[in-house]
Motif scaffolding. Structure first.
Motif, PDB file in Angstrom:
ATOM      1  N   ILE A   7      24.920  62.434  55.946  1.00 46.28           N
ATOM      2  CA  ILE A   7      23.732  61.726  55.833  1.00 46.28           C
ATOM      3  C   ILE A   7      22.294  62.486  55.587  1.00 46.28           C
ATOM      4  CG2 ILE A   7      22.251  60.136  57.120  1.00 46.28           C
ATOM      5  CD1 ILE A   7      24.866  58.805  56.279  1.00 46.28           C
ATOM      6  N   ALA A   8      22.342  63.681  56.235  1.00 51.80           N
ATOM      7  CA  ALA A   8      21.223  64.483  56.346  1.00 51.80           C
ATOM      8  C   ALA A   8      21.664  66.032  56.712  1.00 51.80           C
ATOM      9  CB  ALA A   8      20.105  64.102  56.961  1.00 51.80           C
ATOM     10  N   SER A   9      20.861  66.960  56.277  1.00 52.98           N
ATOM     11  CA  SER A   9      21.139  68.217  56.943  1.00 52.98           C
ATOM     12  C   SER A   9      19.920  69.230  56.828  1.00 52.98           C
ATOM     13  CB  SER A   9      22.416  68.965  56.462  1.00 52.98           C
ATOM     14  OG  SER A   9      21.971  69.337  54.772  1.00 52.98           O
ATOM     15  N   THR A  10      19.846  70.090  57.684  1.00 57.05           N
ATOM     16  CA  THR A  10      18.615  71.079  57.665  1.00 57.05           C
ATOM     17  C   THR A  10      19.024  72.066  56.407  1.00 57.05           C
ATOM     18  OG1 THR A  10      19.688  72.453  59.257  1.00 57.05           O
ATOM     19  CG2 THR A  10      18.105  71.069  59.931  1.00 57.05           C
ATOM     20  N   PRO A  11      17.953  72.697  55.752  1.00 57.69           N
ATOM     21  CA  PRO A  11      18.303  73.659  54.906  1.00 57.69           C
ATOM     22  C   PRO A  11      19.280  74.866  55.291  1.00 57.69           C
ATOM     23  CG  PRO A  11      15.997  73.351  54.934  1.00 57.69           C
ATOM     24  CD  PRO A  11      16.813  72.738  56.231  1.00 57.69           C
ATOM     25  N   LYS A  29      28.846  46.090  59.912  1.00 58.27           N
ATOM     26  CA  LYS A  29      27.773  46.188  59.178  1.00 58.27           C
ATOM     27  C   LYS A  29      26.690  47.192  59.497  1.00 58.27           C
ATOM     28  CE  LYS A  29      29.774  43.010  56.374  1.00 58.27           C
ATOM     29  NZ  LYS A  29      30.541  43.484  55.448  1.00 58.27           N
ATOM     30  N   VAL A  30      27.114  48.268  60.104  1.00 54.64           N
ATOM     31  CA  VAL A  30      26.350  49.377  60.598  1.00 54.64           C
ATOM     32  C   VAL A  30      26.795  50.670  60.174  1.00 54.64           C
ATOM     33  CG1 VAL A  30      25.281  47.961  62.734  1.00 54.64           C
ATOM     34  CG2 VAL A  30      27.340  49.472  62.855  1.00 54.64           C
ATOM     35  N   TRP A  31      25.770  51.646  60.052  1.00 57.52           N
ATOM     36  CA  TRP A  31      26.275  53.049  59.863  1.00 57.52           C
ATOM     37  C   TRP A  31      26.729  53.665  61.278  1.00 57.52           C
ATOM     38  CZ3 TRP A  31      27.138  55.668  55.326  1.00 57.52           C
ATOM     39  CH2 TRP A  31      26.691  54.948  54.206  1.00 57.52           C
ATOM     40  N   GLU A  32      27.805  54.327  61.352  1.00 51.80           N
ATOM     41  CA  GLU A  32      28.237  54.825  62.447  1.00 51.80           C
ATOM     42  C   GLU A  32      27.980  56.463  62.033  1.00 51.80           C
ATOM     43  OE1 GLU A  32      29.301  53.485  65.096  1.00 51.80           O
ATOM     44  OE2 GLU A  32      29.909  51.500  64.489  1.00 51.80           O
ATOM     45  N   ASP A  47      21.250  50.558  61.405  1.00 44.49           N
ATOM     46  CA  ASP A  47      21.348  49.155  60.538  1.00 44.49           C
ATOM     47  C   ASP A  47      21.581  49.385  59.076  1.00 44.49           C
ATOM     48  OD1 ASP A  47      21.879  47.385  62.741  1.00 44.49           O
ATOM     49  OD2 ASP A  47      19.539  47.311  62.940  1.00 44.49           O
ATOM     50  N   THR A  48      20.619  50.576  58.573  1.00 42.45           N
ATOM     51  CA  THR A  48      20.527  50.926  57.354  1.00 42.45           C
ATOM     52  C   THR A  48      20.478  52.403  57.155  1.00 42.45           C
ATOM     53  OG1 THR A  48      18.151  51.277  57.293  1.00 42.45           O
ATOM     54  CG2 THR A  48      18.787  49.082  56.865  1.00 42.45           C
ATOM     55  N   LEU A  49      20.708  52.941  55.884  1.00 44.18           N
ATOM     56  CA  LEU A  49      20.979  54.168  55.541  1.00 44.18           C
ATOM     57  C   LEU A  49      19.526  54.848  55.570  1.00 44.18           C
ATOM     58  CD1 LEU A  49      22.623  56.357  54.445  1.00 44.18           C
ATOM     59  CD2 LEU A  49      22.110  55.778  52.132  1.00 44.18           C
ATOM     60  N   ASP A  50      18.458  54.246  55.389  1.00 48.09           N
ATOM     61  CA  ASP A  50      16.943  54.915  55.740  1.00 48.09           C
ATOM     62  C   ASP A  50      16.885  55.071  57.559  1.00 48.09           C
ATOM     63  OD1 ASP A  50      16.478  55.075  53.190  1.00 48.09           O
ATOM     64  OD2 ASP A  50      15.174  53.032  53.221  1.00 48.09           O
ATOM     65  N   GLU A  51      17.493  54.027  57.983  1.00 51.15           N
ATOM     66  CA  GLU A  51      17.377  54.231  59.608  1.00 51.15           C
ATOM     67  C   GLU A  51      18.412  55.598  59.954  1.00 51.15           C
ATOM     68  OE1 GLU A  51      18.001  51.697  63.978  1.00 51.15           O
ATOM     69  OE2 GLU A  51      18.452  50.738  62.081  1.00 51.15           O
ATOM     70  N   ALA A  52      19.431  55.430  59.355  1.00 52.21           N
ATOM     71  CA  ALA A  52      20.250  56.626  59.662  1.00 52.21           C
ATOM     72  C   ALA A  52      19.597  57.953  59.366  1.00 52.21           C
ATOM     73  CB  ALA A  52      21.595  56.538  59.003  1.00 52.21           C
ATOM     74  N   ARG A  53      18.875  58.142  58.303  1.00 52.83           N
ATOM     75  CA  ARG A  53      18.195  59.354  58.044  1.00 52.83           C
ATOM     76  C   ARG A  53      17.132  59.578  58.923  1.00 52.83           C
ATOM     77  NH1 ARG A  53      19.158  57.921  51.858  1.00 52.83           N
ATOM     78  NH2 ARG A  53      20.938  59.091  51.494  1.00 52.83           N
ATOM     79  N   GLN A  54      16.209  58.595  59.516  1.00 53.63           N
ATOM     80  CA  GLN A  54      15.241  58.728  60.422  1.00 53.63           C
ATOM     81  C   GLN A  54      16.113  59.276  61.777  1.00 53.63           C
ATOM     82  OE1 GLN A  54      13.506  54.810  60.577  1.00 53.63           O
ATOM     83  NE2 GLN A  54      12.182  55.362  58.758  1.00 53.63           N
ATOM     84  N   ILE A  55      16.961  58.675  62.075  1.00 55.89           N
ATOM     85  CA  ILE A  55      17.665  59.167  63.384  1.00 55.89           C
ATOM     86  C   ILE A  55      18.277  60.673  63.183  1.00 55.89           C
ATOM     87  CG2 ILE A  55      19.965  58.706  64.714  1.00 55.89           C
ATOM     88  CD1 ILE A  55      19.581  55.598  64.430  1.00 55.89           C
ATOM     89  N   ALA A  56      18.821  61.030  61.976  1.00 58.20           N
ATOM     90  CA  ALA A  56      19.167  62.449  61.980  1.00 58.20           C
ATOM     91  C   ALA A  56      18.015  63.375  61.930  1.00 58.20           C
ATOM     92  CB  ALA A  56      19.659  62.549  60.389  1.00 58.20           C
ATOM     93  N   ARG A  57      16.659  62.942  61.307  1.00 54.78           N
ATOM     94  CA  ARG A  57      15.588  63.689  61.398  1.00 54.78           C
ATOM     95  C   ARG A  57      15.133  64.054  62.804  1.00 54.78           C
ATOM     96  NH1 ARG A  57      14.510  61.409  56.328  1.00 54.78           N
ATOM     97  NH2 ARG A  57      13.376  59.657  57.261  1.00 54.78           N
ATOM     98  N   SER A  58      14.998  62.907  63.668  1.00 54.80           N
ATOM     99  CA  SER A  58      14.863  62.943  65.063  1.00 54.80           C
ATOM    100  C   SER A  58      15.934  63.942  65.834  1.00 54.80           C
ATOM    101  CB  SER A  58      14.971  61.617  65.609  1.00 54.80           C
ATOM    102  OG  SER A  58      14.675  61.645  66.953  1.00 54.80           O
ATOM    103  N   ARG A  59      17.187  63.760  65.434  1.00 53.06           N
ATOM    104  CA  ARG A  59      18.016  64.580  66.031  1.00 53.06           C
ATOM    105  C   ARG A  59      17.771  66.067  65.784  1.00 53.06           C
ATOM    106  NH1 ARG A  59      21.679  62.183  69.989  1.00 53.06           N
ATOM    107  NH2 ARG A  59      23.012  64.319  69.553  1.00 53.06           N
ATOM    108  N   PHE A  60      17.510  66.464  64.568  1.00 52.08           N
ATOM    109  CA  PHE A  60      17.157  67.608  64.244  1.00 52.08           C
ATOM    110  C   PHE A  60      16.019  68.463  65.164  1.00 52.08           C
ATOM    111  CE2 PHE A  60      18.658  66.564  59.755  1.00 52.08           C
ATOM    112  CZ  PHE A  60      20.004  66.805  60.139  1.00 52.08           C
ATOM    113  N   SER A  61      15.089  67.462  65.415  1.00 53.57           N
ATOM    114  CA  SER A  61      13.768  67.891  66.030  1.00 53.57           C
ATOM    115  C   SER A  61      14.321  68.278  67.317  1.00 53.57           C
ATOM    116  CB  SER A  61      12.661  66.752  65.915  1.00 53.57           C
ATOM    117  OG  SER A  61      11.863  67.050  66.893  1.00 53.57           O
ATOM    118  N   ASP A  62      15.063  67.252  67.893  1.00 53.47           N
ATOM    119  CA  ASP A  62      15.679  67.355  69.461  1.00 53.47           C
ATOM    120  C   ASP A  62      16.268  68.463  69.506  1.00 53.47           C
ATOM    121  OD1 ASP A  62      14.410  65.031  69.975  1.00 53.47           O
ATOM    122  OD2 ASP A  62      16.323  63.761  70.122  1.00 53.47           O
TER     123      ASP A  62
END
Length: 66
Positions: A7-11, A29-32, A47-62
């Motif tokens: 879904i997303a990764s850091t460089p 109908k959700v992204w796990e 719920d959406t791929l965009d939301e999944a990417r936002q969660i990923a960015r938040s996790r990276f920050s954490d």
């Protein structure tokens, strides 16, 4: 778990490369979301791929603040 995708990764140049993987659950109908390509590393869902990417960015920050 099938059709796991990155879904997303850091460089890769960062000291510690972080990634979030996911697959779309057709029934719910959700992204796990997972912190690795293995189902036991469950993070949550989105719920959406965009939301999944936002969660990923938040996790990276954490993760980087640990």
């Amino acid at each position: 778990m099938t059709n796991m995708k990155l879904i997303a990764s850091t460089p890769p140049t960062e000291r510690r490369r972080l990634a979030v993987y996911g697959c779309f659950d057709q029934t719910a109908k959700v992204w796990e979301l997972f912190s690795s390509p293995y189902p036991e590393d469950y993070i949550g869902c989105a719920d959406t791929l965009d939301e999944a990417r936002q969660i990923a960015r938040s996790r990276f920050s954490d993760w980087n603040n640990c």
